[in-house]
Design a protein around this motif. Structure first.
Motif, PDB file in Angstrom:
ATOM      1  N   SER A   1      10.734   8.034  -6.120  1.00 56.24           N
ATOM      2  CA  SER A   1      11.551   6.850  -6.423  1.00 56.24           C
ATOM      3  C   SER A   1      12.681   7.202  -7.376  1.00 56.24           C
ATOM      4  O   SER A   1      13.818   6.724  -7.217  1.00 56.24           O
ATOM      5  CB  SER A   1      10.675   5.750  -7.031  1.00 56.24           C
ATOM      6  OG  SER A   1       9.667   5.347  -6.138  1.00 56.24           O
TER       7      SER A   1
ATOM      8  N   HIS B   1       5.443  -4.223  -2.695  1.00 56.45           N
ATOM      9  CA  HIS B   1       5.455  -2.874  -2.128  1.00 56.45           C
ATOM     10  C   HIS B   1       4.475  -2.667  -0.984  1.00 56.45           C
ATOM     11  O   HIS B   1       4.519  -1.630  -0.312  1.00 56.45           O
ATOM     12  CB  HIS B   1       5.122  -1.846  -3.226  1.00 56.45           C
ATOM     13  CG  HIS B   1       3.648  -1.656  -3.445  1.00 56.45           C
ATOM     14  ND1 HIS B   1       2.906  -2.488  -4.267  1.00 56.45           N
ATOM     15  CD2 HIS B   1       2.756  -0.761  -2.939  1.00 56.45           C
ATOM     16  CE1 HIS B   1       1.647  -2.103  -4.264  1.00 56.45           C
ATOM     17  NE2 HIS B   1       1.513  -1.061  -3.465  1.00 56.45           N
TER      18      HIS B   1
ATOM     19  N   VAL C   1       5.647  -3.009   4.352  1.00 57.85           N
ATOM     20  CA  VAL C   1       7.080  -3.264   4.159  1.00 57.85           C
ATOM     21  C   VAL C   1       7.267  -4.716   3.727  1.00 57.85           C
ATOM     22  O   VAL C   1       8.288  -5.333   3.984  1.00 57.85           O
ATOM     23  CB  VAL C   1       7.914  -2.941   5.425  1.00 57.85           C
ATOM     24  CG1 VAL C   1       7.940  -1.450   5.669  1.00 57.85           C
ATOM     25  CG2 VAL C   1       7.389  -3.676   6.665  1.00 57.85           C
TER      26      VAL C   1
ATOM     27  N   ARG D   1      13.036  -2.017  -2.899  1.00 54.28           N
ATOM     28  CA  ARG D   1      13.033  -1.285  -1.636  1.00 54.28           C
ATOM     29  C   ARG D   1      12.867   0.219  -1.850  1.00 54.28           C
ATOM     30  O   ARG D   1      12.250   0.908  -1.026  1.00 54.28           O
ATOM     31  CB  ARG D   1      14.295  -1.599  -0.850  1.00 54.28           C
ATOM     32  CG  ARG D   1      14.302  -3.040  -0.328  1.00 54.28           C
ATOM     33  CD  ARG D   1      15.497  -3.379   0.512  1.00 54.28           C
ATOM     34  NE  ARG D   1      16.715  -3.426  -0.272  1.00 54.28           N
ATOM     35  CZ  ARG D   1      17.798  -2.690  -0.042  1.00 54.28           C
ATOM     36  NH1 ARG D   1      17.819  -1.816   0.945  1.00 54.28           N
ATOM     37  NH2 ARG D   1      18.865  -2.821  -0.793  1.00 54.28           N
TER      38      ARG D   1
ATOM     39  N   CYS E   1       9.092   0.808  -2.470  1.00 57.51           N
ATOM     40  CA  CYS E   1       8.367   0.537  -1.236  1.00 57.51           C
ATOM     41  C   CYS E   1       8.577   1.680  -0.243  1.00 57.51           C
ATOM     42  O   CYS E   1       7.616   2.162   0.383  1.00 57.51           O
ATOM     43  CB  CYS E   1       8.847  -0.786  -0.646  1.00 57.51           C
ATOM     44  SG  CYS E   1       7.974  -1.293   0.853  1.00 57.51           S
ATOM     45  N   TYR E   2       9.804   2.132  -0.086  1.00 52.89           N
ATOM     46  CA  TYR E   2      10.114   3.235   0.823  1.00 52.89           C
ATOM     47  C   TYR E   2       9.372   4.496   0.403  1.00 52.89           C
ATOM     48  O   TYR E   2       8.722   5.163   1.220  1.00 52.89           O
ATOM     49  CB  TYR E   2      11.627   3.477   0.829  1.00 52.89           C
ATOM     50  CG  TYR E   2      12.077   4.603   1.733  1.00 52.89           C
ATOM     51  CD1 TYR E   2      12.502   4.356   3.039  1.00 52.89           C
ATOM     52  CD2 TYR E   2      12.084   5.916   1.278  1.00 52.89           C
ATOM     53  CE1 TYR E   2      12.919   5.392   3.866  1.00 52.89           C
ATOM     54  CE2 TYR E   2      12.489   6.960   2.097  1.00 52.89           C
ATOM     55  CZ  TYR E   2      12.904   6.689   3.384  1.00 52.89           C
ATOM     56  OH  TYR E   2      13.312   7.724   4.208  1.00 52.89           O
TER      57      TYR E   2
ATOM     58  N   ASN F   1       5.644   4.414   1.074  1.00 55.09           N
ATOM     59  CA  ASN F   1       5.293   4.530   2.485  1.00 55.09           C
ATOM     60  C   ASN F   1       5.279   5.969   2.977  1.00 55.09           C
ATOM     61  O   ASN F   1       4.603   6.276   3.969  1.00 55.09           O
ATOM     62  CB  ASN F   1       6.250   3.703   3.347  1.00 55.09           C
ATOM     63  CG  ASN F   1       5.950   2.220   3.291  1.00 55.09           C
ATOM     64  OD1 ASN F   1       4.830   1.813   3.025  1.00 55.09           O
ATOM     65  ND2 ASN F   1       6.965   1.400   3.523  1.00 55.09           N
TER      66      ASN F   1
ATOM     67  N   ARG G   1       9.945   8.948   8.398  1.00 47.89           N
ATOM     68  CA  ARG G   1       9.989   7.563   8.871  1.00 47.89           C
ATOM     69  C   ARG G   1       9.203   7.368  10.165  1.00 47.89           C
ATOM     70  O   ARG G   1       8.503   6.367  10.334  1.00 47.89           O
ATOM     71  CB  ARG G   1      11.448   7.141   9.074  1.00 47.89           C
ATOM     72  CG  ARG G   1      11.607   5.844   9.866  1.00 47.89           C
ATOM     73  CD  ARG G   1      13.048   5.383   9.948  1.00 47.89           C
ATOM     74  NE  ARG G   1      13.986   6.463  10.104  1.00 47.89           N
ATOM     75  CZ  ARG G   1      14.367   6.982  11.283  1.00 47.89           C
ATOM     76  NH1 ARG G   1      13.830   6.528  12.408  1.00 47.89           N
ATOM     77  NH2 ARG G   1      15.270   7.932  11.334  1.00 47.89           N
TER      78      ARG G   1
ATOM     79  N   PHE H   1      13.130  -1.587   8.253  1.00 49.45           N
ATOM     80  CA  PHE H   1      13.160  -1.415   6.792  1.00 49.45           C
ATOM     81  C   PHE H   1      13.484   0.025   6.411  1.00 49.45           C
ATOM     82  O   PHE H   1      14.368   0.283   5.587  1.00 49.45           O
ATOM     83  CB  PHE H   1      11.807  -1.811   6.204  1.00 49.45           C
ATOM     84  CG  PHE H   1      11.683  -1.519   4.732  1.00 49.45           C
ATOM     85  CD1 PHE H   1      12.208  -2.394   3.799  1.00 49.45           C
ATOM     86  CD2 PHE H   1      11.074  -0.356   4.287  1.00 49.45           C
ATOM     87  CE1 PHE H   1      12.121  -2.118   2.434  1.00 49.45           C
ATOM     88  CE2 PHE H   1      10.976  -0.067   2.935  1.00 49.45           C
ATOM     89  CZ  PHE H   1      11.499  -0.945   2.004  1.00 49.45           C
ATOM     90  N   MET H   2      12.760   0.964   6.993  1.00 53.24           N
ATOM     91  CA  MET H   2      12.934   2.367   6.628  1.00 53.24           C
ATOM     92  C   MET H   2      14.316   2.866   7.039  1.00 53.24           C
ATOM     93  O   MET H   2      15.009   3.540   6.265  1.00 53.24           O
ATOM     94  CB  MET H   2      11.842   3.219   7.278  1.00 53.24           C
ATOM     95  CG  MET H   2      10.409   2.845   6.914  1.00 53.24           C
ATOM     96  SD  MET H   2       9.964   3.127   5.189  1.00 53.24           S
ATOM     97  CE  MET H   2       9.770   4.921   5.178  1.00 53.24           C
TER      98      MET H   2
ATOM     99  N   LEU I   1      17.201   1.465   4.698  1.00 49.41           N
ATOM    100  CA  LEU I   1      17.415   2.127   3.415  1.00 49.41           C
ATOM    101  C   LEU I   1      18.041   3.500   3.606  1.00 49.41           C
ATOM    102  O   LEU I   1      18.917   3.910   2.832  1.00 49.41           O
ATOM    103  CB  LEU I   1      16.103   2.250   2.648  1.00 49.41           C
ATOM    104  CG  LEU I   1      16.298   2.748   1.208  1.00 49.41           C
ATOM    105  CD1 LEU I   1      15.613   1.841   0.209  1.00 49.41           C
ATOM    106  CD2 LEU I   1      15.802   4.175   1.049  1.00 49.41           C
ATOM    107  N   GLU I   2      17.644   4.208   4.645  1.00 46.48           N
ATOM    108  CA  GLU I   2      18.217   5.528   4.912  1.00 46.48           C
ATOM    109  C   GLU I   2      19.707   5.425   5.222  1.00 46.48           C
ATOM    110  O   GLU I   2      20.510   6.267   4.788  1.00 46.48           O
ATOM    111  CB  GLU I   2      17.465   6.193   6.060  1.00 46.48           C
ATOM    112  CG  GLU I   2      16.036   6.565   5.692  1.00 46.48           C
ATOM    113  CD  GLU I   2      15.194   7.004   6.879  1.00 46.48           C
ATOM    114  OE1 GLU I   2      15.764   7.152   7.997  1.00 46.48           O
ATOM    115  OE2 GLU I   2      13.976   7.210   6.700  1.00 46.48           O
TER     116      GLU I   2
END
Length: 212
Positions: free
Chosen positions: A38, A100, A103, A128, A131-132, A135, A151, A173-174, A177-178
């Motif tokens: 993070s 978290h 998703v 986010r 959370c990312y 995961n 991912r 979601f993934m 963010l990417e």
């Protein structure tokens, strides 16, 4: 901030083995790795966006602290947020903790699961990020260690466990963010992930966090 981070690690250490003492080390290791991932993401985003890095760090360390009082796995995020507020940690960190899981949990899902009324979807960048990062981390029971995935593996896992609709949400979601991070910075992040995975395979600890 150093004092508050010390308080965060102390709280986690005091509660990590409450339900199952044998899980204490894996819970602390999990928190260290999610913290480091993070923080790396926050640093990358900070190149052109304002990120509350301190809130990210606190939320990353304490996102699972509620496992010590949760009767069901699905409620541990909400219990984590509850504990952070009780201990006087920032509201932003408490929201990271309670949003978290997977998703996120919609108000409709919360109602169907018997959770307190509310929206537990990660929305802020800080929420986010954690959370990312969370995961990406799996625990290999047979090997007694953690492993970072990508991912596609995350989406496959959620699709199998929670259904294709939730898997689609995980993909959105993934990927989202990417894309926000951008191709060049995402490549740098994945290189970091590979480096961390190499250390995890050999039993070395992450480089960012040194708390016990």
């Amino acid at each position: 901030m150093d004092e508050q981070m010390n308080q965060a690690w102390q709280l986690l250490a005091e509660t990590a083995g409450k339900n199952k003492p044998e899980w204490k080390k894996s819970i602390l290791d999990h928190a260290r790795i999610v913290h480091d991932l993070s923080l790396r993401l926050a640093d990358l985003f900070s190149e052109d966006r304002q990120v509350d890095v301190e809130t990210v760090q606190l939320g990353a360390v304490l996102h699972d602290v509620g496992r010590s009082r949760a009767d069901r796995v699905v409620e541990h995020g909400i219990k984590s947020g509850e504990m952070l507020r009780e201990e006087g940690f920032p509201e932003g960190a408490a929201r990271i903790a309670e949003t978290h899981v997977g998703v996120g949990i919609t108000p409709e899902q919360a109602a169907s699961l018997g959770l307190p009324e509310g929206n537990y979807i990660p929305e802020t960048l800080e929420e986010r990020i954690v959370c990312y990062a969370d995961n990406l981390l799996n625990y290999l029971v047979d090997e007694g260690r953690h492993e970072l995935v990508d991912r596609r593996a995350v989406v496959k896992r959620f699709s199998l466990e929670l259904g294709e609709e939730y898997g689609k949400r995980a993909e959105d979601f993934m990927t989202g963010l990417e894309m926000e991070l951008g191709p060049e910075r995402f490549v740098r992040f994945r290189r970091y992930v590979e480096e961390v995975n190499e250390r995890l395979q050999t039993g070395e600890r992450g480089e960012e966090s040194d708390q016990d």
